[in-house]
Design an enzyme around this catalytic site. Sequence first.
Site, PDB file in Angstrom:
ATOM      1  N   CYS A 297     -19.441  11.102   1.226  1.00  0.00           N
ATOM      2  CA  CYS A 297     -19.732  11.844  -0.014  1.00  0.00           C
ATOM      3  C   CYS A 297     -18.765  11.468  -1.142  1.00  0.00           C
ATOM      4  CB  CYS A 297     -19.709  13.345   0.242  1.00  0.00           C
ATOM      5  SG  CYS A 297     -18.054  14.020   0.485  1.00  0.00           S
TER       6      CYS A 297
ATOM      7  N   HIS B 288      -4.491  -4.158  -2.319  1.00  0.00           N
ATOM      8  CA  HIS B 288      -4.906  -3.749  -0.971  1.00  0.00           C
ATOM      9  C   HIS B 288      -5.037  -2.237  -0.841  1.00  0.00           C
ATOM     10  CE1 HIS B 288      -3.273  -7.851   0.588  1.00  0.00           C
ATOM     11  NE2 HIS B 288      -4.505  -7.946   0.158  1.00  0.00           N
TER      12      HIS B 288
ATOM     13  N   ILE C 136       0.824  -1.210   0.000  1.00  0.00           N
ATOM     14  CA  ILE C 136       0.000   0.000   0.000  1.00  0.00           C
ATOM     15  C   ILE C 136       0.857   1.259   0.000  1.00  0.00           C
ATOM     16  CG2 ILE C 136      -1.956  -1.100   1.173  1.00  0.00           C
ATOM     17  CD1 ILE C 136      -0.835   0.142   3.818  1.00  0.00           C
TER      18      ILE C 136
ATOM     19  N   CYS D  12     -13.686  10.081   1.291  1.00  0.00           N
ATOM     20  CA  CYS D  12     -14.749  10.221   2.292  1.00  0.00           C
ATOM     21  C   CYS D  12     -15.783   9.122   2.037  1.00  0.00           C
ATOM     22  CB  CYS D  12     -15.395  11.595   2.183  1.00  0.00           C
ATOM     23  SG  CYS D  12     -16.868  11.733   3.210  1.00  0.00           S
TER      24      CYS D  12
ATOM     25  N   SER E 217       6.730 -11.999  -1.438  1.00  0.00           N
ATOM     26  CA  SER E 217       5.428 -12.368  -0.870  1.00  0.00           C
ATOM     27  C   SER E 217       5.516 -13.778  -0.323  1.00  0.00           C
ATOM     28  CB  SER E 217       4.323 -12.297  -1.931  1.00  0.00           C
ATOM     29  OG  SER E 217       3.112 -12.793  -1.382  1.00  0.00           O
TER      30      SER E 217
HETATM   31 ZN   LIG Z   1     -17.477  13.866   2.658  1.00  0.00          ZN
END
Ligand SMILES: [Zn+2]
Length: 254
Positions: free
Chosen positions: A135, A124, A108, A132, A198
Amino acid sequence: MDIGFSSRIKLSSSLLKNSKYAVAFTGAGISTASGIPDFRSPGIGLWEKNDPFEVASLTAFRNRPEKFYEWIKPLFLQARSAKPNPAHIFLSRIENKGIIKSIITQNIDGLHQESGAKRVIELHGSARTATCPNCHFTYDTDHLFKLLNSDDNLPVCSQCGHFIKPDVVLFEEMLPEKAWRAAHQEACRADLILVIGSSLEVYPANTIPDIAIRNGARLIINTLSKTPMDHLADVLIPMDVTQSIPELYKMVDC
Ligand SMILES: [Zn+2]
């Protein structure tokens, strides 16, 4: 460098050069030399301090956001300041030459992209960006950095006031659909899969190399520890990736 080492690299290089569609599959081991801890393997490093489900789950994010951010903030800062190591850099060069078509990663940290790789599939998610959940407003690295460093308050969405969520896949979460589908397609298409750093123990990401092998792909594993697929490998390179990948690049480049 012993003879075993160089002959393994030589064999890997000739398999790569003869492949039509080689794909890399990377895990935490490629980033440890960049100072990034293993994030999703319970029992290793990071999880000696924290119970993963207490801090790195969707439930934790929703119910105990302060604990969640206490855990994710250092991870984010590490990912942001870490630099690609020779394994990232030389893997990118192999990809840029077209010998490897894509890099599917469990990491990541964004270090493949930073080292210049063009086609990276992040199974991942990414610790460098956030969204968010309410929204769907998105936050890039600099924006997220400002929010996480502004003061002691938890980072909230500038649009709606909801807590924002870094784009990492948490426990209890599905893998991102687009990345998962792309990885599946690559695995079906691949005639060679190069596993780097890995342990192939994290499910469901580890089904990706499995699909490739079932479709007849050759398998090269460059991981220091043993993996459950070692017996299926055409070549095993149990060596430090910061040494093996630059050597591999030299061989495929000539
Ligand atoms: Zn938001």
